[in-house]
Motif scaffolding. Sequence first.
Motif, PDB file in Angstrom:
ATOM      1  N   ILE A 192      86.609  64.278  36.467  1.00  0.00           N
ATOM      2  CA  ILE A 192      85.177  64.502  36.690  1.00  0.00           C
ATOM      3  C   ILE A 192      84.865  65.988  36.521  1.00  0.00           C
ATOM      4  O   ILE A 192      85.464  66.839  37.177  1.00  0.00           O
ATOM      5  CB  ILE A 192      84.758  64.028  38.093  1.00  0.00           C
ATOM      6  CG1 ILE A 192      85.000  62.519  38.254  1.00  0.00           C
ATOM      7  CG2 ILE A 192      83.283  64.351  38.359  1.00  0.00           C
ATOM      8  CD1 ILE A 192      84.828  62.024  39.687  1.00  0.00           C
ATOM      9  N   ASP A 193      83.937  66.315  35.645  1.00  0.00           N
ATOM     10  CA  ASP A 193      83.582  67.708  35.375  1.00  0.00           C
ATOM     11  C   ASP A 193      82.415  68.108  36.274  1.00  0.00           C
ATOM     12  O   ASP A 193      81.255  68.143  35.858  1.00  0.00           O
ATOM     13  CB  ASP A 193      83.213  67.876  33.903  1.00  0.00           C
ATOM     14  CG  ASP A 193      83.014  69.338  33.501  1.00  0.00           C
ATOM     15  OD1 ASP A 193      83.338  70.212  34.321  1.00  0.00           O
ATOM     16  OD2 ASP A 193      82.527  69.578  32.385  1.00  0.00           O
ATOM     17  N   ALA A 194      82.742  68.411  37.537  1.00  0.00           N
ATOM     18  CA  ALA A 194      81.681  68.707  38.508  1.00  0.00           C
ATOM     19  C   ALA A 194      82.108  69.785  39.501  1.00  0.00           C
ATOM     20  O   ALA A 194      81.596  69.833  40.612  1.00  0.00           O
ATOM     21  CB  ALA A 194      81.308  67.423  39.269  1.00  0.00           C
ATOM     22  N   ASP A 236      83.975  54.055  34.889  1.00  0.00           N
ATOM     23  CA  ASP A 236      84.601  52.750  35.090  1.00  0.00           C
ATOM     24  C   ASP A 236      86.128  52.823  35.100  1.00  0.00           C
ATOM     25  O   ASP A 236      86.793  51.949  35.658  1.00  0.00           O
ATOM     26  CB  ASP A 236      84.166  51.782  33.990  1.00  0.00           C
ATOM     27  CG  ASP A 236      82.663  51.555  33.979  1.00  0.00           C
ATOM     28  OD1 ASP A 236      81.996  51.991  34.945  1.00  0.00           O
ATOM     29  OD2 ASP A 236      82.164  50.961  33.009  1.00  0.00           O
ATOM     30  N   LYS A 237      86.694  53.864  34.469  1.00  0.00           N
ATOM     31  CA  LYS A 237      88.145  53.973  34.340  1.00  0.00           C
ATOM     32  C   LYS A 237      88.801  54.701  35.519  1.00  0.00           C
ATOM     33  O   LYS A 237      90.029  54.745  35.610  1.00  0.00           O
ATOM     34  CB  LYS A 237      88.491  54.727  33.054  1.00  0.00           C
ATOM     35  CG  LYS A 237      87.872  54.154  31.794  1.00  0.00           C
ATOM     36  CD  LYS A 237      88.123  55.079  30.594  1.00  0.00           C
ATOM     37  CE  LYS A 237      87.364  54.629  29.367  1.00  0.00           C
ATOM     38  NZ  LYS A 237      87.546  55.589  28.240  1.00  0.00           N
ATOM     39  N   ILE A 238      87.999  55.266  36.387  1.00  0.00           N
ATOM     40  CA  ILE A 238      88.545  56.078  37.471  1.00  0.00           C
ATOM     41  C   ILE A 238      88.960  55.201  38.644  1.00  0.00           C
ATOM     42  O   ILE A 238      88.143  54.440  39.190  1.00  0.00           O
ATOM     43  CB  ILE A 238      87.525  57.139  37.926  1.00  0.00           C
ATOM     44  CG1 ILE A 238      87.208  58.092  36.755  1.00  0.00           C
ATOM     45  CG2 ILE A 238      88.043  57.929  39.126  1.00  0.00           C
ATOM     46  CD1 ILE A 238      86.109  59.094  37.047  1.00  0.00           C
ATOM     47  N   SER A 293      78.775  60.432  30.661  1.00  0.00           N
ATOM     48  CA  SER A 293      79.458  59.833  29.514  1.00  0.00           C
ATOM     49  C   SER A 293      79.540  58.334  29.756  1.00  0.00           C
ATOM     50  O   SER A 293      80.164  57.904  30.735  1.00  0.00           O
ATOM     51  CB  SER A 293      80.873  60.407  29.361  1.00  0.00           C
ATOM     52  OG  SER A 293      80.842  61.817  29.327  1.00  0.00           O
ATOM     53  N   PRO A 294      78.911  57.511  28.933  1.00  0.00           N
ATOM     54  CA  PRO A 294      78.863  56.056  29.192  1.00  0.00           C
ATOM     55  C   PRO A 294      80.255  55.454  29.380  1.00  0.00           C
ATOM     56  O   PRO A 294      81.158  55.683  28.577  1.00  0.00           O
ATOM     57  CB  PRO A 294      78.191  55.505  27.934  1.00  0.00           C
ATOM     58  CG  PRO A 294      77.367  56.647  27.415  1.00  0.00           C
ATOM     59  CD  PRO A 294      78.159  57.879  27.721  1.00  0.00           C
ATOM     60  N   GLY A 309      79.844  65.240  33.186  1.00  0.00           N
ATOM     61  CA  GLY A 309      80.648  64.383  32.332  1.00  0.00           C
ATOM     62  C   GLY A 309      82.103  64.401  32.739  1.00  0.00           C
ATOM     63  O   GLY A 309      82.430  64.428  33.928  1.00  0.00           O
ATOM     64  N   THR A 310      82.985  64.392  31.750  1.00  0.00           N
ATOM     65  CA  THR A 310      84.421  64.371  32.024  1.00  0.00           C
ATOM     66  C   THR A 310      85.124  65.473  31.239  1.00  0.00           C
ATOM     67  O   THR A 310      84.693  65.869  30.149  1.00  0.00           O
ATOM     68  CB  THR A 310      85.041  63.018  31.639  1.00  0.00           C
ATOM     69  OG1 THR A 310      84.782  62.760  30.252  1.00  0.00           O
ATOM     70  CG2 THR A 310      84.459  61.904  32.479  1.00  0.00           C
TER      71      THR A 310
END
Length: 474
Positions: A120-122, A106-108, A101-102, A147-148
């Motif tokens: 984080i969707d991992a 950066d926000k994490i 997700s572009p 993605g998230t």
Amino acid sequence: MDNTALHTVEAQIRDQAAAYCESGKVPGYVAGVHHAGQQTVVAHGVANAATGAPMLDDTGFLFGSVTKVLTTTLVLRQVDRGLLDLDTPVVTYLPGFALDSPGAADKILVRHLISHTNGIDADLYFPDAKGRDALKTYVDGLASGCGTLFEPGEQLSYSNGGMIVAGRLLEVVTGLPFPDLLAREIYASVGMTHSSTSAEQAILRSTAVGHFLDPETMSARPTNMFTLPDTWGPAGGTPIGTVADLLAFGRTHLAGGVSPSGTRVLSAESTALMRQVSYDMGTPNTPPLGLGWVLYPFGDTTVLAMSGASPGGVSILCVVPEHDLVFAAYGNQPGAIMLHDQLLRWLLSEHLGVPIPRLVTEPERDVDLTPYVGTYRSNQLRVDVSVVDGQLEERTTYEPADGSQERIFTEFAGGMTSGPPQRYVPIRPGLFAPAGYPLETFDGYLRLLLVSYHDIRDGQARFRNAGGRLTRRA
């Protein structure tokens, strides 16, 4: 703790472990308790059903996700040194960190990685890589495959991915491979003299292997895969050690960051910060999270805890600061989590005299089930929720991204890629218990078996929470 109390603890663990092993529920079990200056370790059964090797007091085992507390301790060590700042974006240190997700990465912030609030969707992302660049391979792969689930800090979801990114972050700021950093700054500093970072090291000493129940013979068979890939090291894929080593690590956190040998491992401030609530979902099935630690409330007593699944096994580490107690254990079949729970509750209620209040009372009738019906997804996982006979029914399916990840997950799960349908009875709006369990089951560690639903919008729940992990309405 006097010798009489120590002998009582030892006898209780021995009797319960023997009964559990001999009932066929687990081949082998090892557990230890440190309390008020006294320590005991008890082992029973076999470490490997194929060879008959006994489970010994000093048999090694995979830490699994207990490693996450070690990884968090490593992060806070670098904060103490000024190499990391918890409130700085991760991309400041890892410019290549990205998700599919572009702009999402950066926000994490660094603290989001170790407080399970990164989104984080991992959780089931299993890239297969070995060696020095394993964690780099993992992080690089996030940009095209993951993605998230939510905005950073918006929710809480138990995060393997966050811890692995933290491991890569540690490599970059220290210049050391994660296994070397773990061995130098945790094992050596704490005095975890029998711990290792790989199967190649562990094979040189007594080491347990996991087992699964063979559905045809109804007997335990050893796992076909000893460890998860090197890419999962910081989340718990590869570190191995003994009960005594985990007790030493727990004692370090009891003592404000000072190891049993007197070495300062972590500042008192950082040790205390790990115990402070970072996020609280306000639901019984997900205790508040600190940094690394899960903060289990038992009435007015808080247990700092983390359990760790490995292929065919499960470990646990619990620290009870108010009572100067550490409990660590491992069983080499997944069902050993039930014995962990039994022993923890006995230690709290009978040994320490801590009242354990009922967490869940009588089920509530006439709960509207329609907000929860639907399909929920996270990385390679699908949960279909429907209403059957006045109960929720969940069907969980693993949907692998590729053949390599399917192979790894299938071995990790003992050959299963989907579970049988599970019915849930409503406890109250948004909270459900698996059908057929006595409600007192959920008073202890097994509160994680409860399922909750969150963030209802336009009459539909947005998230499902099981075991602290979120899936999002599709």
